[in-house]
Design an enzyme around this catalytic site. Structure first.
Site, mmCIF file in Angstrom:
data_model
loop_
_atom_site.group_PDB
_atom_site.id
_atom_site.type_symbol
_atom_site.label_atom_id
_atom_site.label_comp_id
_atom_site.label_asym_id
_atom_site.label_seq_id
_atom_site.Cartn_x
_atom_site.Cartn_y
_atom_site.Cartn_z
ATOM 1 N N GLU A 1 -39.983 -12.458 9.333
ATOM 2 C CA GLU A 1 -41.543 -11.474 9.565
ATOM 3 C C GLU A 1 -42.186 -12.379 7.801
ATOM 4 O OE1 GLU A 1 -41.760 -7.718 9.624
ATOM 5 O OE2 GLU A 1 -39.844 -7.802 8.427
ATOM 6 N N ASP B 1 -45.613 -4.532 1.567
ATOM 7 C CA ASP B 1 -46.245 -6.311 1.426
ATOM 8 C C ASP B 1 -46.959 -6.683 0.514
ATOM 9 O OD1 ASP B 1 -44.281 -5.409 4.069
ATOM 10 O OD2 ASP B 1 -46.316 -4.046 4.296
#
Length: 547
Positions: free
Chosen positions: A188, A15
């Site tokens: 997302e 991420d």
């Protein structure tokens, strides 16, 4: 032209959020249940990176006790504006089932080294929060919103936006749903950029398994509507069999001379598990491929013409193993030493522990100068007080060793060397006592996910001298782990081969359900509750070529 070799952050570093401040680049990555929270790496050339800070290091900022495996700190966003670094992060307290408890916070600092502020609570409506600093000085928080009323497995309700008031230290005004994603779903990981009069919204889609992808949309207005790139996915490894798989969750940075690069997560399945079965559904081998190193960070160069959507500079949307380096001087860092010794100044930066903001309950660097004293706490299945200190596995093949000084009081007291993914995925070479109180060596192995997890005992208990230090070692080559030990003389191999590929995201419940990566380290347990110690005199980790 020099090339950057992917991945740039090997081992569990998912991420990525990237920012440039002058000539310095910083990447923040998720740390989940590991403490301190959020890893920040530094570079000056985009090729060489050094871990410099974990800013969430005290109870006021982060307390992960009770968080599930692969819960905790998800998807940080690191930006720089108004002379400050701004770090947004989630602390996910529940991640399974219809509901998620995901609390989002903001901390700031004048420099990466700190001091980092106490957190501002933002919201709990979803995860993957991101902060956008608009050209007029206003600030906007985005996150995916979790819709527990949805059925069919996709409870991702789109990307929502709300203004953040610096003066009030709180969100203010209406919540707007600005983008619901494509038919790949599971939208997302938002990041927003303003360029040439367009707001460009970068998102991740498809879940964090082998269908993962990066999608971009844009709008002339901050609140939309956002038009999806006709190419749909700027990056995906879906349906490919290259080195980098599960590519997604990205962020973009502009260099000093106006070039653009995208960092993204990826994984590298073990070569021996990369044979892909094919069928009517195409390439889907989530139950075959195994990636013990977890989700790593890679980089791709972009081409971004004015008024156009960006695309990969090498063409297509599949990831490349290398990227052209920017035209800046090389800036390598000295490699970390293989052998770790311990001092009262603190743990070496590569080492972390699990969940608690109170490490003094787990270990001490002063009780025995030159040693790491571990206090035996709860069992390996604990989500609260677990005395485990470990580092990321960053190579497909490696050697790890530790020297242990410990006299177990009874069989409830045990300590040793552990290859660890989570509470139900580990291989543990442990010094303990038998029923008669004599010191012995044993192996505890657990290589599945709950509810199928069972601890096995692959070797008979091995008698050890009553006193003296014990050297413990493991050798990993791809999918195979072998333990060894030594007392006064040469190493003795235990003669067993354990499945290291099980210490991975994909094993058990599969990718999309596990989000971290393999660690190796030392631990101590005392299930009697007496907190009896074990001393680690040194620890060594050395990567090597696989195969």
């Amino acid at each position: 032209m020099s090339l950057i070799q992917n991945p740039i952050l090997p081992g569990f570093n998912p991420d990525p959020s990237i920012v440039r401040v002058g000539d310095d680049y910083y990447i923040a990555t998720s740390t989940f249940e590991w403490y301190p929270g959020v890893q920040i790496h530094h570079s000056r050339d985009l090729a060489h990176w050094q871990l410099v800070k974990r800013p969430l290091d005290r109870a006021a900022q982060l307390d992960l006790r009770g968080d599930p495996d692969s819960g905790g700190v998800w998807a940080p966003c690191l930006t720089h504006a108004d002379g400050l670094f701004w770090l947004i992060y989630s602390d996910v307290k529940r991640r399974d089932g219809a509901w998620k408890d995901s609390h989002n916070y903001l901390v700031t600092a004048p420099a990466i080294a700190g001091p980092w502020s106490d957190p501002v609570y933002l919201n709990s409506s979803g995860f993957d929060p991101s902060l956008f600093h608009d050209q007029d000085g206003r600030k906007w928080l985005m996150n995916m919103i979790w819709d527990h009323n949805k059925t069919g497995g996709d409870r991702f309700g789109g990307i929502v936006m709300q203004e953040y008031s610096v003066e009030d230290r709180a969100l203010t005004g209406p919540v707007r749903n600005i983008y619901r994603g494509t038919d790949l779903k599971l939208t997302e990981g938002p990041h927003l950029y303003l360029r040439d009069g367009w707001y460009y919204l970068l998102t991740a889609e498809g879940g964090t398994g082998y269908d993962h992808a990066v999608t971009m949309a844009r709008s002339r207005d901050l609140f939309g509507p956002y038009e999806t790139d006709p190419a749909k996915h700027i990056l995906t490894a879906r349906g490919t069999d290259g080195l980098l798989q599960r590519t997604g969750h990205a962020d973009i940075v502009e260099t000093q001379d106006g070039q653009h690069y995208m960092v993204h997560l990826c994984s590298r399945p073990l070569p021996e598990t990369r044979t892909l079965p094919t069928g009517a559904g195409g390439i889907h081998a989530d139950d075959v491929r195994r990636s013990p190193l977890g989700r790593e960070t890679a980089i791709q160069k972009l081409t971004w013409a004015p008024g156009e959507f960006p695309h990969l500079a090498h063409g297509g949307n599949a990831p490349a193993d290398t990227a052209p380096a920017p035209d800046v001087p090389d800036h390598p860092f000295d490699p970390a030493p293989e052998r770790v010794t311990f001092s009262p100044q603190g743990l070496p930066i590569d080492l972390q522990w699990l969940r608690t903001p109170h490490p003094e309950r787990l270990f001490s660097l002063t009780k025995r100068p030159g040693a790491l004293r571990l206090f035996g706490r709860e069992s390996p299945g604990s989500q609260f007080d677990h005395a485990l200190v470990a580092r990321r596995q960053q190579h497909l093949a490696f050697t790890a060793e530790a020297e242990l000084d410990m006299i177990p009081g009874d069989y409830q007291h045990f300590a040793g060397l552990i290859a660890w993914y989570g509470r139900f995925k580990f291989h543990y070479l442990a010094v303990t006592a038998n029923d008669d109180g004599a010191r012995v060596l044993t192996v505890y192995s657990c290589a599945a996910d709950w509810p199928d997890a069972r601890v096995s005992y692959p070797v008979d208990q091995i008698p050890l001298p009553a006193t003296g230090t014990i050297r413990l070692g493991c050798d990993v080559d791809g999918a195979v782990l072998r333990f060894r030990y030594a007392t006064d003389g040469d190493w003795t191999d235990l003669g067993i081969a354990l499945d290291q590929s099980a210490i991975s995201d994909e094993a058990g419940n599969g990718p999309g359900n596990n989000f971290t990566g393999a660690f190796v380290g030392v631990c101590a347990h005392d299930t009697s509750g007496r907190g009896r110690p074990a001393d680690v005199l040194n620890f060594r980790y050395a990567g090597r070529d696989h195969g």
